[in-house]
Design an enzyme around this catalytic site. Structure first.
Site, PDB file in Angstrom:
ATOM      1  N   GLY A  21       0.408  -8.914   1.811  1.00  0.00           N
ATOM      2  CA  GLY A  21       0.954  -7.571   2.019  1.00  0.00           C
ATOM      3  C   GLY A  21       1.360  -7.209   3.427  1.00  0.00           C
TER       4      GLY A  21
ATOM      5  N   ASP B  92      -2.261  -4.385   5.437  1.00  0.00           N
ATOM      6  CA  ASP B  92      -1.251  -3.461   4.925  1.00  0.00           C
ATOM      7  C   ASP B  92      -1.852  -2.120   4.528  1.00  0.00           C
ATOM      8  OD1 ASP B  92      -2.612  -4.569   2.755  1.00  0.00           O
ATOM      9  OD2 ASP B  92      -0.830  -4.955   1.553  1.00  0.00           O
TER      10      ASP B  92
ATOM     11  N   ASP C 262      -7.930   0.672   0.949  1.00  0.00           N
ATOM     12  CA  ASP C 262      -8.135   1.551  -0.195  1.00  0.00           C
ATOM     13  C   ASP C 262      -9.637   1.858  -0.292  1.00  0.00           C
ATOM     14  OD1 ASP C 262      -7.786   2.894  -2.548  1.00  0.00           O
ATOM     15  OD2 ASP C 262      -7.177   1.172  -3.735  1.00  0.00           O
TER      16      ASP C 262
ATOM     17  N   LYS D 127      -6.035   4.987   2.576  1.00  0.00           N
ATOM     18  CA  LYS D 127      -6.246   6.036   1.572  1.00  0.00           C
ATOM     19  C   LYS D 127      -7.651   6.595   1.796  1.00  0.00           C
ATOM     20  CE  LYS D 127      -3.304   4.092  -2.083  1.00  0.00           C
ATOM     21  NZ  LYS D 127      -3.284   3.394  -3.398  1.00  0.00           N
TER      22      LYS D 127
ATOM     23  N   PHE E 172      -0.372   5.292  -6.039  1.00  0.00           N
ATOM     24  CA  PHE E 172       0.057   3.907  -5.900  1.00  0.00           C
ATOM     25  C   PHE E 172       1.395   3.834  -5.172  1.00  0.00           C
ATOM     26  CE2 PHE E 172       1.727  -0.228  -7.046  1.00  0.00           C
ATOM     27  CZ  PHE E 172       0.621  -1.012  -6.758  1.00  0.00           C
TER      28      PHE E 172
ATOM     29  N   ASP F 140       3.204  -4.538  -2.811  1.00  0.00           N
ATOM     30  CA  ASP F 140       3.798  -4.909  -4.087  1.00  0.00           C
ATOM     31  C   ASP F 140       3.205  -4.161  -5.266  1.00  0.00           C
ATOM     32  OD1 ASP F 140       1.248  -6.362  -3.827  1.00  0.00           O
ATOM     33  OD2 ASP F 140       1.833  -7.240  -5.745  1.00  0.00           O
TER      34      ASP F 140
ATOM     35  N   ARG G 153       8.095  -5.884  -2.618  1.00  0.00           N
ATOM     36  CA  ARG G 153       7.705  -6.079  -1.213  1.00  0.00           C
ATOM     37  C   ARG G 153       8.893  -5.968  -0.262  1.00  0.00           C
ATOM     38  NH1 ARG G 153       2.427  -8.158  -1.219  1.00  0.00           N
ATOM     39  NH2 ARG G 153       1.899  -9.540  -2.952  1.00  0.00           N
TER      40      ARG G 153
HETATM   41  P1  IMP Z   1      -9.599  -2.397  -0.879  1.00  0.00           P
HETATM   42  O1  IMP Z   1     -10.564  -3.517  -0.819  1.00  0.00           O
HETATM   43  O2  IMP Z   1      -9.882  -1.481  -2.037  1.00  0.00           O
HETATM   44  O3  IMP Z   1      -9.497  -1.635   0.421  1.00  0.00           O
HETATM   45  O4  IMP Z   1      -8.236  -3.075  -1.258  1.00  0.00           O
HETATM   46  C1  IMP Z   1      -7.129  -3.057  -0.505  1.00  0.00           C
HETATM   47  C2  IMP Z   1      -6.071  -3.906  -1.192  1.00  0.00           C
HETATM   48  O5  IMP Z   1      -5.699  -3.329  -2.431  1.00  0.00           O
HETATM   49  C3  IMP Z   1      -4.836  -3.973  -0.359  1.00  0.00           C
HETATM   50  O6  IMP Z   1      -4.845  -5.060   0.528  1.00  0.00           O
HETATM   51  C4  IMP Z   1      -3.746  -4.071  -1.395  1.00  0.00           C
HETATM   52  O7  IMP Z   1      -3.519  -5.432  -1.718  1.00  0.00           O
HETATM   53  C5  IMP Z   1      -4.287  -3.367  -2.595  1.00  0.00           C
HETATM   54  N1  IMP Z   1      -3.780  -1.986  -2.745  1.00  0.00           N
HETATM   55  C6  IMP Z   1      -4.494  -0.839  -2.654  1.00  0.00           C
HETATM   56  N2  IMP Z   1      -3.737   0.236  -2.863  1.00  0.00           N
HETATM   57  C7  IMP Z   1      -2.480  -0.235  -3.086  1.00  0.00           C
HETATM   58  C8  IMP Z   1      -1.220   0.429  -3.354  1.00  0.00           C
HETATM   59  O8  IMP Z   1      -1.090   1.656  -3.452  1.00  0.00           O
HETATM   60  N3  IMP Z   1      -0.143  -0.394  -3.524  1.00  0.00           N
HETATM   61  C9  IMP Z   1      -0.217  -1.749  -3.431  1.00  0.00           C
HETATM   62  N4  IMP Z   1      -1.379  -2.402  -3.176  1.00  0.00           N
HETATM   63  C10 IMP Z   1      -2.505  -1.641  -3.001  1.00  0.00           C
HETATM   64 MG    MG Z   2      -3.702  -6.533   1.507  1.00  0.00          MG
END
Ligand code: IMP
Ligand code: MG
Length: 178
Positions: free
Chosen positions: A48, A103, A106, A134, A155, A162, A168
């Site tokens: 990403g 990128d 979350d 987020k 999202f 992606d 992307r």
């Molecule tokens: P985390 O471990 O929950 O912080 O996951 C983060 C990962 O989830 C990022 O590196 C993205 O690959 C994916 N991700 C989270 N939100 C989105 C989104 O809104 N669009 C695309 N990918 C996302």
């Molecule tokens: Mg990522």
């Protein structure tokens, strides 16, 4: 309103390219200032962050290096964010100032696992630089030193991010619209 159809979902521009590049430049200037006189190693997390990393690095005026890692998650029923492995971390991290280039953060679980794995290799310092965060979804206490945008819990895709592997390659960032 111009929309973009990707598979079953419809998206509309939420952050135009111009604004993305403005914030990327702002963050790069913070890094240039904070790391003056040092030689940081930027670790960009694939897939990403490839576009963000490319734009960010071109605004960095330090004697910097860049390397890429990919995280393997445990495949399973729920997305716990558990990272089983860091693929491609062959750069020597010991004693280095590391800037992780991500990128989007979350839940924060992916970043927590990565920083814990890096810590075992005794870097001098580790900071996180994320294009997007987020905040409402953060489940762990993470120190995110550099970020371009805080966004709502919707999202998004584009500029490297992606939906199921697609989207992307857009210049702007898009949010899903129902
Ligand atoms: P985390 O471990 O929950 O912080 O996951 C983060 C990962 O989830 C990022 O590196 C993205 O690959 C994916 N991700 C989270 N939100 C989105 C989104 O809104 N669009 C695309 N990918 C996302
Ligand atoms: Mg990522």
């Amino acid at each position: 309103m111009e929309t973009l159809q990707v598979k079953d979902k419809k998206f509309a521009v939420s952050i135009p390219e111009r604004e993305i590049l403005r914030q990327v430049k702002r963050v790069a200037e913070e890094i240039n200032r904070d790391y003056a006189g040092r030689e940081p190693l930027f670790l960009a997390v694939l897939n990403g962050s490839f576009i963000f990393a490319a734009d960010l690095m071109r605004e960095v005026r330090l004697a910097a290096q860049v390397s890429f890692v990919k995280l393997a998650s445990y495949e399973g029923t729920s997305s716990t964010g558990a990272v089983s492995e860091v693929i491609g971390l062959n750069a020597d991290v010991e004693g280095r100032d590391i800037v992780i280039v991500e990128d989007i953060i979350d839940s924060g679980l992916t970043m927590r696992h990565l920083t814990e794995m890096l810590a075992k290799r005794h870097p001098r310092s580790v900071e996180i630089c994320s294009l997007l965060v987020k905040p409402e979804n953060l489940k762990v206490d993470l120190d995110i030193r550099y970020r371009c945008f805080d966004i709502p819990n919707d999202f998004i895709l584009g500029y490297g991010l992606d939906y199921d592997g697609y989207g992307r390659n857009t210049r702007d960032i898009y949010t899903v619209v129902e």
